[in-house]
Design an enzyme around this catalytic site. Structure first.
Site, PDB file in Angstrom:
ATOM      1  N   HIS A 430      34.043  33.551  29.810  1.00 33.65           N
ATOM      2  CA  HIS A 430      34.077  32.716  28.606  1.00 33.65           C
ATOM      3  C   HIS A 430      33.508  33.461  27.406  1.00 33.65           C
ATOM      4  CE1 HIS A 430      32.384  29.749  25.754  1.00 33.65           C
ATOM      5  NE2 HIS A 430      33.514  29.113  25.999  1.00 33.65           N
ATOM      6  N   ARG A 520      40.023  67.384  28.206  1.00 33.00           N
ATOM      7  CA  ARG A 520      38.967  68.231  28.773  1.00 33.00           C
ATOM      8  C   ARG A 520      38.492  67.665  30.115  1.00 33.00           C
ATOM      9  NH1 ARG A 520      37.770  67.999  23.152  1.00 33.00           N
ATOM     10  NH2 ARG A 520      37.635  70.057  22.173  1.00 33.00           N
ATOM     11  N   ARG A 587      43.164  70.573  30.668  1.00 32.14           N
ATOM     12  CA  ARG A 587      42.511  71.861  30.902  1.00 32.14           C
ATOM     13  C   ARG A 587      41.606  71.735  32.120  1.00 32.14           C
ATOM     14  NH1 ARG A 587      38.796  74.039  26.187  1.00 32.14           N
ATOM     15  NH2 ARG A 587      37.320  72.557  27.115  1.00 32.14           N
ATOM     16  N   GLU A 689      42.273  82.472  24.139  1.00 31.08           N
ATOM     17  CA  GLU A 689      40.944  82.469  23.509  1.00 31.08           C
ATOM     18  C   GLU A 689      40.207  83.795  23.721  1.00 31.08           C
ATOM     19  OE1 GLU A 689      38.876  79.175  25.278  1.00 31.08           O
ATOM     20  OE2 GLU A 689      39.684  79.618  27.268  1.00 31.08           O
ATOM     21  N   GLY A 710      42.642  78.520  21.566  1.00 26.11           N
ATOM     22  CA  GLY A 710      41.300  77.970  21.410  1.00 26.11           C
ATOM     23  C   GLY A 710      40.605  78.716  20.295  1.00 26.11           C
ATOM     24  N   SER A 711      40.682  78.164  19.094  1.00 27.91           N
ATOM     25  CA  SER A 711      40.269  78.935  17.918  1.00 27.91           C
ATOM     26  C   SER A 711      38.774  79.246  17.912  1.00 27.91           C
ATOM     27  CB  SER A 711      40.672  78.195  16.636  1.00 27.91           C
ATOM     28  OG  SER A 711      40.131  76.882  16.617  1.00 27.91           O
ATOM     29  N   ASN A 712      37.946  78.407  18.547  1.00 28.52           N
ATOM     30  CA  ASN A 712      36.505  78.682  18.539  1.00 28.52           C
ATOM     31  C   ASN A 712      36.178  79.954  19.310  1.00 28.52           C
ATOM     32  OD1 ASN A 712      35.882  76.446  17.006  1.00 28.52           O
ATOM     33  ND2 ASN A 712      35.504  75.118  18.768  1.00 28.52           N
ATOM     34  N   ASP A 713      36.625  80.029  20.560  1.00 31.94           N
ATOM     35  CA  ASP A 713      36.323  81.213  21.359  1.00 31.94           C
ATOM     36  C   ASP A 713      37.068  82.437  20.848  1.00 31.94           C
ATOM     37  OD1 ASP A 713      34.351  80.722  23.261  1.00 31.94           O
ATOM     38  OD2 ASP A 713      35.711  79.655  24.578  1.00 31.94           O
ATOM     39  N   CYS A 760      44.385  74.102  19.476  1.00 31.75           N
ATOM     40  CA  CYS A 760      43.457  72.964  19.548  1.00 31.75           C
ATOM     41  C   CYS A 760      42.141  73.401  18.924  1.00 31.75           C
ATOM     42  CB  CYS A 760      43.263  72.496  20.983  1.00 31.75           C
ATOM     43  SG  CYS A 760      42.878  73.789  22.176  1.00 31.75           S
TER      44      CYS A 760
END
Length: 808
Positions: A430, A520, A587, A689, A710-713, A760
């Site tokens: 309820h 992820r 991944r 990456e 994977g642009s960061n790594d 990504c």
């Protein structure tokens, strides 16, 4: 003039066209029996209805009309004397006598129903079904009374009379007053239905739509032991099953994308009563008993039963052409399933689907409670703890109402609350239903809200973080964003979502994304599973505290391995379902060793590394003796997701693959575990990456179906900058010419090899020029977090337009 066939109508003669005669509840039951019974083996218990004509015949035969109107005329405008007026109205009805012809009609219909069931005196449920002559679409849900386990003509007449009197409960009078309904134009029909012996089985509620997000591709089923009233009233925390509708008709699949075991602390069963008790209503015909440890530890519904109910829900939804709220029951411990009620779902299905509102929290205090999130909003306010309805006058307007559970008597005070938090209840309780209708955030089923929270304490109630709701200490910063979905431009470049949280995945189904470019797995493991996979395989190697935690978390599963595989598959399934049939790229786990070590039991299996970012991570783990068996469990989860559940839109991606030789070793291990690239349509991607992925892109392209940058790594390893270093933060630049060269080169090489390539990362949302650069390079897709989706879409559309303009 009244005749038996105007006073009583069997369910199989009812349908939607007779709504004004028998009310929505009874009309719906008739519609189900007459048009749907038998489809997919759908079963509905038999019964009959006392019509609105019967109600008015009862009123006029006892000269009650003027007396009832006179009592209503005494109701003060502010309704301060509601309790007194309501009690007087109900007593007028209860003191009246049944007309002889109506008595005979009810008795004949009951005996006929008993004969059809092969019983001398059939146990029946007696339910109110209100209607209004000039308001056929009015909803009176929860305003009137029902009675269960009624047996014999005299007891049935007594229960029917109490139903008629419940037209004047305080909550029903308040409901009609608030909506401007004329009290004496509303009639009450009574439904008499064969009881399903759910006291020996189970019961619950099914919605053919996700009630929190409006996602219309799932069925949400709740279940508890015993009669269904505990689920509806919210006095138990039920089991939940989430079933994916698009795959229901594929009988080779089991599209249950989530299941949660409820505590189910008690069950409602029949009480043995004397004839006098039945007639006087001195004792209720049901009672609650504690459930056994075995009942609490297992699901009420088997997978086959949950799927059967879901198929029935699909048949009912298709017949009515709208999302439905359906009650079900199972007769006996192993007996058949029945549908006992179906009505349109009017809250979430009625919302504007062209807009998406989101809430984000900042500066949160310590988490105090968790439960089920009702709605998607967040709000802060002072706590007001009220444990019983008799004390609701103490409520302070605008406070957070904290209580054990609610029923219809609580509605007036719930309207004045900023949010609601309860000890008990599920999504169909309820408190949950009314909170949705009022647009209030609610966290239900916390277990201990009334003990934990104190009156006057300022808290933040958050339902903005997925299907789990949280209560935080203090006042958080709340940011609200409104998105007009019609203003999101279309693009040739696919814009996809990065998703990690199964709990929050359903929130984003309205976004016109082209799929999920990055799901992820490690987030699902850390939040949905919490245990290191090797600790599940070798619990003897972990400390005693971890062993206790593992036993507690895996309780109810056949074994620890099944726990990991099921939880992984279900967590990823929620993400895959949102995008279906668009692609979802999962991944495989990409924890660093220090992150793996933080999982329950993980410290026993992970080495100490000086630089985990460049250490034992990604592909190198999958074929290593130190983790290969854990990777096998990940593969089993993917197989269950694709093959058993049927979510074959899922593709897999290998992270941090340093060499072609390593790629071959990983693909060989996957094949040993039944994941063969190209078999059953399986596509395997690789993260780009590591600079070697760019240098040898043509060789990697021979082994994989696509790249995801994977642009960061890639930035970290191209520039030699630790991406986590605050000292070097200004040197970490994804738009550096060297990084852009890497990106453009791999896109060119991938396309020359005939495989797709995406990216990504956060850069396209932060930097419009970077989105334009990717478009100019001809990238196939860009995957971003949901909160960046609209901005990236706009950046990509502008870049495509500029590119087209230059070409012209």
């Amino acid at each position: 003039m009244t005749t038996a066939d105007t006073l009583i109508l069997p369910f199989d003669e009812l349908g939607s066209e007779r709504l004004a005669e028998v009310g929505g509840k009874n009309a719906s039951l008739g519609e189900l029996i007459r048009t749907l019974a038998g489809k997919e083996d759908l079963r509905v218990p038999d019964g009959f209805a006392l019509t609105a004509t019967a109600y008015w015949h009862f009123i006029h035969s006892n000269d009650l009309h003027a007396q009832l109107q006179g009592a209503l005329d005494d109701l003060q405008p502010d309704m301060r004397n509601l309790a007194k007026v309501g009690a007087r109205l109900r007593q007028l009805v209860l003191d009246a006598s049944w007309p002889d012809d109506l008595t005979a009609a009810v008795a004949d219909a009951y005996r006929a129903l008993s004969r059809r069931a092969g019983k001398r005196q059939l146990a029946v449920a007696v339910r109110s079904s209100a209607t209004a002559e000039d308001l056929p679409d009015a909803s009176f849900a929860g305003q009137h009374d029902s009675f269960l386990n009624i047996r014999g003509v005299d007891a049935l007449l007594a229960a029917c009379q109490h139903c008629l009197a419940s037209l004047f409960t305080d909550r029903a009078i308040s409901y009609r007053e608030s909506r401007g309904f004329a009290h004496m134009k509303v009639a009450l029909s009574v439904g008499v239905q064969q009881m399903v012996r759910a006291d020996q089985g189970g019961a619950g509620v099914m919605f053919t739509i996700d009630t929190e997000t409006g996602f219309d591709k799932v069925m949400r089923i709740t279940a508890a032991w015993g009669l269904g009233e505990n689920v509806v009233q919210g006095t138990v925390n039920p089991d939940e099953h989430l079933v994916f509708k698009p795959l229901l008709q594929d009988r080779a699949r089991i599209p249950i994308i989530d299941r949660q075991l409820g505590s189910k602390a008690q069950k409602m069963v029949y009480r043995r009563l004397s004839r006098k008790d039945l007639l006087t209503n001195r004792e209720p015909p049901t009672q609650n008993r504690p459930t056994t440890a075995a009942e609490r530890a297992r699901y009420v519904l088997s997978d086959d039963e949950a799927l059967q109910l879901a198929r029935w829900g699909q048949v009912i939804e298709q017949h009515y052409g709208m999302p439905m709220d359906i009650e079900w029951a199972r007769d006996g411990r192993e007996g058949p399933l029945y549908i006992v009620q179906a009505r349109p779902e009017t809250i979430e299905s009625g919302r504007d689907r062209g807009r998406l509102r989101t809430w984000q929290l900042g500066n949160r205090g310590p988490r105090l409670l968790r439960g089920l999130a009702i709605g998607a909003a967040a709000v802060s306010g002072p706590v007001c703890v009220i444990r019983k309805a008799a004390d609701i006058e103490r409520f302070v307007d605008g406070a957070v109402l904290v209580t054990t559970s609610t029923d219809p008597d609580w509605v007036p005070v719930m309207k004045r609350a900023a949010a609601i938090v309860t000890d008990h209840g599920g999504r169909t309780s309820h408190a949950a239903i009314v909170s949705r209708e009022l647009g209030l955030p609610a966290v239900v089923g916390t277990g201990k809200a009334t003990e934990t929270l104190k009156g006057g304490q300022v808290v933040t109630v958050s339902c903005a973080e997925g299907d789990q709701g949280f209560v935080y200490d203090g006042e958080a910063t709340i940011t609200v964003q409104d998105i007009d979905l019609s203003e999101i431009p279309s693009t040739d470049t696919k814009v996809m979502l990065n998703l990690a949280s199964p709990a929050a995945a359903l929130n984003w189904w309205r976004l016109p994304a082209d799929g999920v470019g990055l799901a992820r797995m490690e987030f699902v493991i850390s939040n949905h599973i919490r245990i290191h996979p090797m600790a599940l395989l070798h619990p003897e190697q972990v400390d005693r505290k971890s062993q206790r935690l593992i036993r507690r978390l895996t309780k109810g599963y056949a074994d620890p391995v099944t726990y990991f595989v099921d939880r992984l598959a279900q967590g990823l399934a929620r993400i895959a379902a949102v995008a279906y049939p668009h692609p979802v790229i999962v991944r495989m786990s990409d924890f660093k060793t220090n992150e793996y070590a933080n999982l329950i039991g993980g410290a026993a299996f992970e080495p100490q590394e000086e630089n985990p970012m460049l250490g034992f991570r990604g592909a190198s783990r999958y074929y290593s003796d130190a983790y290969r068996d854990g990777f096998a469990l990940e593969c089993r989860g993917i197989r269950q997701l694709r093959e058993q559940m049927g979510l074959d839109n899922v593709k897999v991606m290998i992270p941090f693959c340093r060499s072609v030789k390593e790629a071959d070793r990983v693909l060989a291990v996957m094949a040993e575990e039944g994941l063969v690239r190209g078999q059953e349509g399986l596509e395997v991607y690789v993260m780009c990456e590591v600079p070697s992925n760019v240098v040898l892109a043509s060789d990697f392209a021979k082994r994989f179906d696509g790249f995801s940058i994977g642009s960061n790594d890639l930035t970290q390893l191209t520039l030699g900058v630790d991406r986590d270093s605050a000292t070097l933060a200004e040197l970490f630049d994804e738009q550096d010419d060297a990084v852009k060269w890497m990106i453009s080169t791999v896109i060119k090489s991938a396309h020359e090899a005939g495989v797709r390539v995406g990216l990504c990362g956060q850069a396209p949302s932060d930097h419009p020029a970077f989105a334009g650069y990717l478009v100019d390079c001809g990238i196939d897709s860009i995957s971003v977090t949901p909160d960046s989706f609209v901005a990236v879409k706009q950046h990509v559309a502008a870049a495509e337009s500029a590119r087209q303009g230059a070409a012209d």
